[in-house]
Design a protein around this motif. Structure first.
Motif, PDB file in Angstrom:
ATOM      1  N   SER A 201       0.834  -1.208   0.000  1.00 25.34           N
ATOM      2  CA  SER A 201       0.000   0.000   0.000  1.00 25.34           C
ATOM      3  C   SER A 201       0.869   1.259   0.000  1.00 25.34           C
ATOM      4  O   SER A 201       2.075   1.221   0.256  1.00 25.34           O
ATOM      5  N   TYR A 202       0.225   2.368  -0.263  1.00 26.82           N
ATOM      6  CA  TYR A 202       0.902   3.661  -0.296  1.00 26.82           C
ATOM      7  C   TYR A 202       1.503   3.983   1.067  1.00 26.82           C
ATOM      8  O   TYR A 202       2.627   4.474   1.160  1.00 26.82           O
ATOM      9  N   ASN A 203       0.771   3.716   2.142  1.00 26.49           N
ATOM     10  CA  ASN A 203       1.260   4.002   3.495  1.00 26.49           C
ATOM     11  C   ASN A 203       2.515   3.196   3.830  1.00 26.49           C
ATOM     12  O   ASN A 203       3.409   3.692   4.513  1.00 26.49           O
TER      13      ASN A 203
ATOM     14  N   TYR B 130       4.805   2.194   1.654  1.00 23.28           N
ATOM     15  CA  TYR B 130       5.908   2.789   0.906  1.00 23.28           C
ATOM     16  C   TYR B 130       6.374   4.105   1.540  1.00 23.28           C
ATOM     17  O   TYR B 130       7.567   4.375   1.636  1.00 23.28           O
TER      18      TYR B 130
END
Length: 108
Positions: free
Chosen positions: A77-79, A81
């Protein structure tokens, strides 16, 4: 004629120069004590700046771990990364700042 370092900015200037062309410090009226005091002040300001930067780097590093621990983002997920990037950037920034602090102390 010799080349000396400006006591304030460490720019190389002639010993015959009346003022530093970079920082405009008056070199003719400066006593050795005054020049030493200016040099000490500059070193202190630089040391304090590096300490502040190392604390910001440590906060960034800990924020990345906090995101991973409390939010527990899903894999990929973006979080995840963002938190991994914050950990890596904070760690590298901290190590570089600490190395610069050690180098500054040896330079004195």
């Amino acid at each position: 004629m010799a080349i000396i370092s400006c006591p304030v900015c460490e720019h190389r200037v002639s010993n015959k120069a009346e003022q530093c062309p970079k920082c405009k410090t008056d070199l003719t009226a400066a006593t050795p004590e005054k020049l030493a005091a200016q040099h000490r002040d500059r070193m202190l300001r630089q040391s304090q700046s590096l300490m502040n930067q190392s604390m910001l780097a440590l906060l960034l590093f800990l924020a990345g771990f906090g995101i991973l621990y409390w939010w527990q983002p899903e894999t990929g997920s973006y979080n995840e990364y963002v938190s991994t990037a914050a950990i890596a950037l904070g760690f590298c920034w901290y190590v570089v700042c600490r190395a610069r602090i050690i180098w500054l102390k040896r330079k004195k």
